[in-house]
Design an enzyme around this catalytic site. Structure first.
Site, PDB file in Angstrom:
ATOM      1  N   LEU B  74       0.922  -1.336   0.047  1.00  0.00           N
ATOM      2  CA  LEU B  74       0.108   0.070   0.009  1.00  0.00           C
ATOM      3  C   LEU B  74       0.988   1.170  -0.287  1.00  0.00           C
ATOM      4  CD1 LEU B  74      -2.783  -1.123   2.821  1.00  0.00           C
ATOM      5  CD2 LEU B  74      -2.969  -0.889   0.158  1.00  0.00           C
ATOM      6  N   ASP B 190       3.848  11.868  15.508  1.00  0.00           N
ATOM      7  CA  ASP B 190       4.049  11.949  13.863  1.00  0.00           C
ATOM      8  C   ASP B 190       2.506  12.146  13.252  1.00  0.00           C
ATOM      9  OD1 ASP B 190       5.469  11.855  11.574  1.00  0.00           O
ATOM     10  OD2 ASP B 190       5.604   9.816  11.162  1.00  0.00           O
ATOM     11  N   LYS B 192       0.343  13.833  10.530  1.00  0.00           N
ATOM     12  CA  LYS B 192       0.763  14.441   9.251  1.00  0.00           C
ATOM     13  C   LYS B 192      -0.393  13.780   8.270  1.00  0.00           C
ATOM     14  CE  LYS B 192       3.917  10.970   8.178  1.00  0.00           C
ATOM     15  NZ  LYS B 192       5.267  10.646   7.725  1.00  0.00           N
ATOM     16  N   PRO B 193      -0.603  14.294   7.017  1.00  0.00           N
ATOM     17  CA  PRO B 193      -1.814  13.999   6.363  1.00  0.00           C
ATOM     18  C   PRO B 193      -1.877  12.503   6.241  1.00  0.00           C
ATOM     19  CG  PRO B 193      -1.007  15.973   5.740  1.00  0.00           C
ATOM     20  CD  PRO B 193      -0.120  15.661   6.822  1.00  0.00           C
TER      21      PRO B 193
END
Lengths: 246, 647
Positions: B74, B190, B192-193
């Protein structure tokens, strides 16, 4: 050739070492323990043969003796706890062999003839040739054994990785790439290497990285099979390098 | 080095180390060099850089995970590589994250890994990706997690930013997860998008909780630089949960403006047109000193929720009662969020590029309350160009069967992800290229893809090169016997039908329009009979277009329907008013409806309806109600009235 699961992306950790299975087995003659021992013996019988020859036995006698030692080892209760309490399979094997040769075990080997040890196929023609190529005469039996051992290990690793490439239908790629295993700095021309592989330079670099990484991983794995603890792998590697340097 | 004399082999020596080489060993290579290279600290020859090696393929790790079927890789991040896999024993999808081997520092790593992973496994929360298992196999340290079928926030920000309403809708769920984890002493480290996932149901799920701490040692400033709080970047020994709040501030800033905050922070409203009150929110989360930020994720969440509920330009927020978000019709608010998620997922997974979007008019109000349903005007299908017949039909993803997409011959399409379907139009300007237009929440996304049809497979490729393989679904009827005897002509369906299972009423009119009355609200739309005997319904509900189909059969006053998934519904005809009912006189007829020549009975019903409304009438709802009780022969007159806006 027995294949073991890939550890391609690590190389740091190993499957449980086979020697540690033998050593650690609660029941020393458990099926698992014996199978592991047999598997190891099949890989490393060649150094045994060289040592038997070095003790002055003829090729024919050496074949018989190696077979018999093998049979004894794999026999139920043939493996004494004291023998196994060694850090390394290599050390264990050479000590056990010397004891075997010094004892009178071999005297009644005729009784054993026709027993199970004949089932173990040993290519004694190759063994004989390799024995001569090892520069056998100038080495002590132990040195010879260790050198032969190191060479066997390397052959095993090369065989494994070649087998993997062949299984993946990339035999030709392996033939081109294997010289890169021993290449030093600046010795690889990635562009021309790429041409013969049908890759660009960058992809060739990746291919080299992959085969070297995989080989290193297999090498550590194979050594790990013969020591009790993963921590001993690096030391064993240095010992074998010394053996080859002699 | 003391090369031994060689007795029988050729006297070749290794150019590199001088070792005597025997022809029959080591494939002609120098055994000493073959051994020595293993002692080097690096894989490549000295001084040569290691290339960026692609992650192991699913086949390469398959042997290490025999209990799983590794399907695909992925993605990869700094912490490792993630694979989609099926756990055979439980027949469920999972994600397996292999930690990057270079992160595995030393012998004590295993102990550290074990400890941290146990902590993470205890974090059970709807907005946190669940850790099912962890361990080590063949030297690979892995974490097995819940597989989230959806997209990450980075994918959603395909044009770099998002609509403010969408951005603000996501934040409370992120805060909820942080609040929960922080309460248990776990800092994400961490955010984040890439770690913020949105599943097909629209639920936000935070991935990689605490992985940064798991992989790094305590003092390690692991994290992703642009999202790292100043104290984290400086390698402070004790960072706390407020580092996550800073990171979330960066994410929010990026969602709104399409950029990450620069060193000299510029308020988002000076970059894009947004409510200035959002500035305050973002800037506070981005304060350099932790003490000046929101002190808890809960504080941030409360602020965002207040901002979402109170529309822009209202008077002083303190004097206005915040409207509860679920006033009125919770069912539709729920549907709204599903539809929003469905369209976002559609845009990101399937097409991944939005050519243009038309923003909804009221960006900061709750769209669930944003206005009455509208009757869909007849679409001018004559403008529609002939297309590639090969795409017509129902397709499902060759992977897990979702999404399902149907292209109709009339240029409409429906996209169904299993929980929600969104309708739209498609055109094929040239063979191999398709434009799709989907409407959700009053926004219309236009997407352009390339496609190819080969036999029963359709390959769609978005502008970024993402491929989606789809296979054709042959339309089958679950129980054909159920539909064998009835009438399925267009005439048969005209009428008002009451659904046996939920008592909703659906009326089909002879002019191709239809309405659904759920007991409280009417929704209008169009229907059309397809060549294969199915009826296609095209409705827009609260700004989201939905297109669905079903087979039907009418026997006397009972209609049986079966939708493509095989679900069967039974409807009973609602008796029409007696046609001999006398005409209402002018005193009985509600104002403006004289043209309809209502019967006494109809007029009475309408008057009663108006009374119940207490004088506040939504015109469209009113029109729909009237329509629901008119006879077919009265409808043309009704259309004239409604088109001129008569009430």
């Amino acid at each position: 050739m027995k294949t073991t699961p890939s550890t391609d992306s690590s190389g740091r950790m190993f499957p449980v070492t086979r020697w540690s299975i033998v050593v650690g087995a609660r029941d020393e003659n458990s099926g698992e323990s014996m199978a592991a021992l047999e598997d190891l013996c099949r890989t490393y019988w060649m150094p045994l043969y060289a040592v038997v020859r070095r003790y002055g036995h003829s090729a024919e006698e050496a074949q018989d003796l190696t077979q018999e030692f093998f049979a004894r080892l794999l026999q139920k209760h043939g493996l004494q706890a004291a023998d196994r309490d060694k850090g390394r399979f290599r050390t264990f094997l050479v000590v056990a062999l010397k004891r075997f040769l010094a004892n009178e075990w071999h005297r009644d080997r005729a009784v054993k003839r026709g027993g199970r040890w004949e089932k173990v196929p040993l290519d004694t023609h190759i063994a004989e040739r390799l024995y001569h190529e090892s520069g056998a005469n100038s080495l002590t039996p132990e040195q010879l054994f260790d050198k032969r051992w190191a060479l066997t290990l390397i052959e095993t690793c090369l065989g494994r990785i070649e087998h993997e490439y062949r299984d993946a239908g990339r035999a030709a790629e392996f033939d081109v790439l294997k010289v890169c295993l021993t290449a030093g700095r600046g010795e690889i021309d990635y562009e021309s290497l790429g041409k013969s592989l049908g890759l660009n330079g960058g992809a060739a670099r990746v291919a080299v990285h992959r085969i070297r990484k995989r080989y290193r991983s297999i090498f550590r794995e194979e050594i790990a099979r013969t020591v009790r603890d993963d921590k001993d792998v690096d030391e064993e590697m240095r010992n074998l390098l010394c053996a080859l340097t002699r | 080095m003391d090369p031994s004399p060689n007795q029988s082999g050729p006297a070749a020596t290794c150019e590199k180390c001088g070792t005597t080489l025997a022809s029959s060993t080591a494939g002609g290579l120098c055994p000493r060099c073959l051994l020595e290279m293993n002692l080097a600290s690096r894989t490549m020859p000295d001084g040569e850089p290691s290339p960026q090696v692609p992650p192991p393929t699913p086949e390469e790790i398959a042997d290490s995970f025999p209990q799983f079927e590794i399907v695909e890789c992925l993605g990869r991040g700094g912490m490792g590589v993630v694979y989609k896999a099926r756990q055979k024993s439980l027949d469920r999808w999972v994600a397996i994250k292999l930690l990057a081997p270079e992160r595995v520092h030393d012998e004590r790593f295993a102990e550290h890994f074990e400890r941290e992973a146990r902590t993470l496994a205890k974090l059970t929360h709807p907005n946190i990706v669940t850790v099912h298992d962890h361990g080590e196999t063949d030297g690979l340290f892995y974490i097995m997690m819940e597989f989230v079928d959806g997209v990450n926030l980075r994918d959603l920000m395909h044009e770099g930013k998002m609509e403010p309403a969408q951005a603000l809708a996501i934040v409370p769920e992120i805060c909820a997860s942080l609040e929960f984890a922080h309460g248990r002493g776990v800092v994400h480290r961490d955010i984040k998008p890439e770690n913020i996932l949105i599943d097909r149901g629209g639920r936000v799920k935070i991935a990689d909780f605490g992985i940064a701490a798991l992989v790094g040692s305590e003092a390690d400033s692991s994290g992703t630089p642009p999202y790292m709080a100043p104290e984290q970047e400086a390698g402070a020994s004790a960072i706390d949960h407020r580092a996550d709040i800073y990171a979330l501030g960066v994410v929010l800033y990026e969602m709104l403006t399409g950029e990450r905050p620069a060193r000299d922070l510029i308020a988002p409203s000076r970059k894009v047109e947004i409510d200035v009150r959002i500035d305050e929110l973002v800037l506070r989360a981005l304060e350099k000193e932790p003490e000046r930020r929101y002190q808890t994720a809960g504080d941030l969440r409360t602020m965002v929720e207040t901002l979402r509920t109170i529309p822009r330009n209202t008077a002083d927020p303190e004097t206005v009662e915040p409207k509860p978000a679920d006033t009125g019709k919770p069912a539709f608010v729920f549907r709204w969020s599903l539809a929003a998620a469905a369209l976002l997922v559609f845009a990101a997974i399937w097409v991944n590029q939005t050519d243009r979007t038309r923003p909804a008019a009221n960006e900061l109000t709750n769209a669930g309350q944003s206005g009455p349903p509208t009757l869909k005007a007849d679409e001018d299908q004559s403008a529609y160009q002939p297309l590639d017949d090969a795409v017509i039909g129902l397709w499902e993803s060759a992977g897990d069967g979702l999404p399902r997409i149907e292209f109709f011959a009339d240029g409409t399409m429906s996209w169904d992800d299993g929980s929600m379907s969104v309708g739209g139009n498609y055109t094929i300007p040239e063979k191999g290229r398709m434009k799709m237009e989907m409407t959700s929440l009053g926004s219309t996304a236009v997407m352009s893809i390339r496609y190819a049809v080969s036999g029963d497979m359709l390959t769609a490729i978005n502008p970024k090169g993402h491929r989606e393989e789809m296979r054709r679904v042959r339309m089958g009827i679950a129980d054909p016997a159920a539909l064998r005897h009835g009438n399925n002509s267009a005439d048969a369906i005209i009428g008002n039908w009451q659904k046996n299972s939920d008592q909703t009423r659906t009326e089909f009119f002879s002019d191709g329009t239809m309405s659904i009355h759920d007991g409280g609200t009417n929704f209008g739309g169009n229907f059309r009979l397809l060549d294969d005997g199915r009826v296609k319904i095209d409705m827009t509900v609260y700004g989201t277009r939905t297109i669905s189909t079903f087979h039907f059969s009418v026997l006397d006053d009972v209609m049986t329907t079966i939708d493509p998934s095989g679900r069967m519904d039974v409807f009973t005809r609602v008796p029409k008013d007696d046609p001999s009912d006398e005409p209402a006189d002018s005193s009985e007829t509600p104002e403006g409806l004289a043209d309809l020549k209502l019967t006494k009975n109809q007029a009475a019903k309408i008057n009663q309806w108006l009374d119940e409304k207490g004088g506040v009438v939504d015109p469209v709802e009113y029109a729909n109600y009237i329509r629901s009780i008119l006879r077919d022969d009265q409808l043309p007159a009704f259309r004239r009235i409604s088109q001129t806006g008569g009430r």
